[in-house]
Design a protein around this motif. Structure first.
Motif, mmCIF file in Angstrom:
data_model
loop_
_atom_site.group_PDB
_atom_site.id
_atom_site.type_symbol
_atom_site.label_atom_id
_atom_site.label_comp_id
_atom_site.label_asym_id
_atom_site.label_seq_id
_atom_site.Cartn_x
_atom_site.Cartn_y
_atom_site.Cartn_z
ATOM 1 N N SER A 1 0.834 -1.201 0.000
ATOM 2 C CA SER A 1 0.000 0.000 0.000
ATOM 3 C C SER A 1 0.868 1.250 0.000
ATOM 4 C CB SER A 1 -0.914 -0.012 1.218
ATOM 5 O OG SER A 1 -1.674 1.167 1.272
ATOM 6 N N SER A 2 1.896 1.252 0.811
ATOM 7 C CA SER A 2 2.812 2.395 0.876
ATOM 8 C C SER A 2 3.503 2.604 -0.457
ATOM 9 C CB SER A 2 3.843 2.160 1.981
ATOM 10 O OG SER A 2 4.816 3.163 1.971
ATOM 11 N N ARG A 3 3.959 1.531 -1.066
ATOM 12 C CA ARG A 3 4.658 1.615 -2.353
ATOM 13 C C ARG A 3 3.705 2.062 -3.460
ATOM 14 N NH1 ARG A 3 7.505 3.310 -5.513
ATOM 15 N NH2 ARG A 3 8.974 2.183 -6.807
ATOM 16 N N LEU A 4 2.460 1.607 -3.397
ATOM 17 C CA LEU A 4 1.470 2.026 -4.391
ATOM 18 C C LEU A 4 1.189 3.525 -4.265
ATOM 19 C CD1 LEU A 4 -1.037 -0.962 -4.296
ATOM 20 C CD2 LEU A 4 0.363 -0.253 -6.243
ATOM 21 N N LEU A 5 1.130 4.036 -3.043
ATOM 22 C CA LEU A 5 0.921 5.469 -2.853
ATOM 23 C C LEU A 5 2.094 6.276 -3.405
ATOM 24 C CD1 LEU A 5 -0.678 5.538 0.705
ATOM 25 C CD2 LEU A 5 -1.773 6.161 -1.461
ATOM 26 N N GLU A 6 3.302 5.779 -3.182
ATOM 27 C CA GLU A 6 4.487 6.442 -3.738
ATOM 28 C C GLU A 6 4.426 6.448 -5.264
ATOM 29 O OE1 GLU A 6 8.187 4.789 -2.355
ATOM 30 O OE2 GLU A 6 7.434 4.674 -0.298
ATOM 31 N N GLN A 7 4.046 5.320 -5.833
ATOM 32 C CA GLN A 7 3.974 5.206 -7.287
ATOM 33 C C GLN A 7 2.888 6.125 -7.836
ATOM 34 O OE1 GLN A 7 6.222 3.893 -8.922
ATOM 35 N NE2 GLN A 7 5.457 3.606 -10.985
ATOM 36 N N ARG A 8 1.792 6.245 -7.104
ATOM 37 C CA ARG A 8 0.710 7.137 -7.525
ATOM 38 C C ARG A 8 1.215 8.574 -7.603
ATOM 39 N NH1 ARG A 8 -3.516 10.366 -6.399
ATOM 40 N NH2 ARG A 8 -5.528 9.787 -7.296
ATOM 41 N N LYS A 9 1.946 8.994 -6.596
ATOM 42 C CA LYS A 9 2.518 10.350 -6.599
ATOM 43 C C LYS A 9 3.461 10.533 -7.781
ATOM 44 C CE LYS A 9 2.313 10.970 -1.607
ATOM 45 N NZ LYS A 9 3.091 11.071 -0.360
ATOM 46 N N SER A 10 4.268 9.523 -8.037
ATOM 47 C CA SER A 10 5.204 9.580 -9.160
ATOM 48 C C SER A 10 4.458 9.690 -10.489
ATOM 49 C CB SER A 10 6.097 8.339 -9.154
ATOM 50 O OG SER A 10 6.917 8.290 -10.285
ATOM 51 N N LEU A 11 3.393 8.918 -10.646
ATOM 52 C CA LEU A 11 2.624 8.960 -11.887
ATOM 53 C C LEU A 11 1.909 10.302 -12.053
ATOM 54 C CD1 LEU A 11 1.139 5.356 -11.934
ATOM 55 C CD2 LEU A 11 2.857 6.303 -13.490
ATOM 56 N N ILE A 12 1.457 10.894 -10.964
ATOM 57 C CA ILE A 12 0.833 12.217 -11.037
ATOM 58 C C ILE A 12 1.849 13.243 -11.519
ATOM 59 C CG2 ILE A 12 -0.105 14.112 -9.626
ATOM 60 C CD1 ILE A 12 -1.619 11.931 -8.032
ATOM 61 N N GLU A 13 3.082 13.161 -11.013
ATOM 62 C CA GLU A 13 4.136 14.072 -11.471
ATOM 63 C C GLU A 13 4.434 13.873 -12.949
ATOM 64 O OE1 GLU A 13 5.518 16.697 -9.893
ATOM 65 O OE2 GLU A 13 3.994 16.246 -8.390
ATOM 66 N N LYS A 14 4.481 12.612 -13.386
ATOM 67 C CA LYS A 14 4.704 12.325 -14.804
ATOM 68 C C LYS A 14 3.563 12.881 -15.644
ATOM 69 C CE LYS A 14 7.540 8.181 -14.413
ATOM 70 N NZ LYS A 14 7.658 6.755 -14.735
ATOM 71 N N LYS A 15 2.338 12.752 -15.134
ATOM 72 C CA LYS A 15 1.168 13.263 -15.840
ATOM 73 C C LYS A 15 1.265 14.779 -16.002
ATOM 74 C CE LYS A 15 -3.797 13.852 -15.361
ATOM 75 N NZ LYS A 15 -4.916 13.792 -14.437
ATOM 76 N N LYS A 16 1.651 15.460 -14.932
ATOM 77 C CA LYS A 16 1.805 16.919 -14.993
ATOM 78 C C LYS A 16 2.860 17.302 -16.027
ATOM 79 C CE LYS A 16 0.519 17.877 -10.213
ATOM 80 N NZ LYS A 16 1.014 18.296 -8.890
ATOM 81 N N HIS A 17 3.955 16.560 -16.027
ATOM 82 C CA HIS A 17 5.030 16.833 -16.975
ATOM 83 C C HIS A 17 4.555 16.632 -18.412
ATOM 84 C CE1 HIS A 17 9.090 17.136 -18.554
ATOM 85 N NE2 HIS A 17 8.903 15.985 -19.173
ATOM 86 N N ILE A 18 3.841 15.544 -18.643
ATOM 87 C CA ILE A 18 3.327 15.259 -19.990
ATOM 88 C C ILE A 18 2.322 16.333 -20.401
ATOM 89 C CG2 ILE A 18 1.887 13.657 -21.323
ATOM 90 C CD1 ILE A 18 3.357 11.386 -19.811
ATOM 91 N N GLU A 19 1.469 16.769 -19.465
ATOM 92 C CA GLU A 19 0.511 17.829 -19.786
ATOM 93 C C GLU A 19 1.230 19.123 -20.155
ATOM 94 O OE1 GLU A 19 -1.950 17.805 -16.282
ATOM 95 O OE2 GLU A 19 -3.314 16.319 -17.132
ATOM 96 N N GLN A 20 2.326 19.431 -19.459
ATOM 97 C CA GLN A 20 3.117 20.616 -19.796
ATOM 98 C C GLN A 20 3.737 20.479 -21.178
ATOM 99 O OE1 GLN A 20 5.826 20.770 -16.494
ATOM 100 N NE2 GLN A 20 4.410 21.917 -15.187
ATOM 101 N N LEU A 21 4.257 19.307 -21.482
ATOM 102 C CA LEU A 21 4.830 19.068 -22.804
ATOM 103 C C LEU A 21 3.777 19.216 -23.894
ATOM 104 C CD1 LEU A 21 7.120 15.967 -22.101
ATOM 105 C CD2 LEU A 21 7.871 18.300 -22.611
ATOM 106 N N LEU A 22 2.593 18.660 -23.660
ATOM 107 C CA LEU A 22 1.515 18.763 -24.648
ATOM 108 C C LEU A 22 1.077 20.210 -24.839
ATOM 109 C CD1 LEU A 22 -0.623 15.637 -23.705
ATOM 110 C CD2 LEU A 22 0.651 16.002 -25.828
ATOM 111 N N SER A 23 1.010 20.960 -23.762
ATOM 112 C CA SER A 23 0.633 22.367 -23.856
ATOM 113 C C SER A 23 1.671 23.144 -24.667
ATOM 114 C CB SER A 23 0.500 22.961 -22.456
ATOM 115 O OG SER A 23 0.202 24.324 -22.520
ATOM 116 N N SER A 24 2.925 22.878 -24.391
ATOM 117 C CA SER A 24 4.004 23.531 -25.125
ATOM 118 C C SER A 24 3.941 23.160 -26.607
ATOM 119 C CB SER A 24 5.355 23.126 -24.538
ATOM 120 O OG SER A 24 6.409 23.662 -25.276
ATOM 121 N N LEU A 25 3.701 21.907 -26.882
ATOM 122 C CA LEU A 25 3.589 21.435 -28.257
ATOM 123 C C LEU A 25 2.394 22.083 -28.962
ATOM 124 C CD1 LEU A 25 4.672 19.470 -30.409
ATOM 125 C CD2 LEU A 25 3.197 17.743 -29.423
ATOM 126 N N ASP A 26 1.265 22.173 -28.264
ATOM 127 C CA ASP A 26 0.084 22.822 -28.844
ATOM 128 C C ASP A 26 0.362 24.284 -29.167
ATOM 129 O OD1 ASP A 26 -1.355 20.479 -28.701
ATOM 130 O OD2 ASP A 26 -2.397 21.017 -26.841
#
Length: 85
Positions: free
Chosen positions: A43-68
């Motif tokens: 459970s602890s590791r899944l929560l850590e991974q969730r936070k990591s994936l949220i950060e990756k999502k934010k980064h990808i959204e920034q990249l997509l915005s820049s690309l747009d």
């Protein structure tokens, strides 16, 4: 059929679990520890991974915005060029 051809539901469940963790972007080398660890550690590791994936999502959204924005600029330039003829 040979002995190795037998259906093993336990192995199928283990494969599903491996694919689940891999789908959550866990490195393969960490997956055996997740499978064998207790629920609290998982459970602890899944929560850590969730936070990591949220950060990756934010980064990808920034990249997509820049690309747009870049594509929008290119379209404007192309329109100006086509109107100048």
């Amino acid at each position: 059929a040979g002995k190795g051809d037998e259906f093993n539901p336990g192995l199928v469940e283990q494969l599903k679990e491996i694919l689940y963790y891999k789908g959550l972007d866990f490195p393969l080398k960490e997956i055996p520890a997740l499978i064998s660890s207790n629920m609290l550690n998982s459970s602890s590791r899944l929560l850590e991974q969730r936070k990591s994936l949220i950060e990756k999502k934010k980064h990808i959204e920034q990249l997509l915005s820049s690309l747009d924005n870049e594509l929008s600029g290119i379209k404007k330039i192309n329109k100006k060029i086509s109107y100048s003829y």
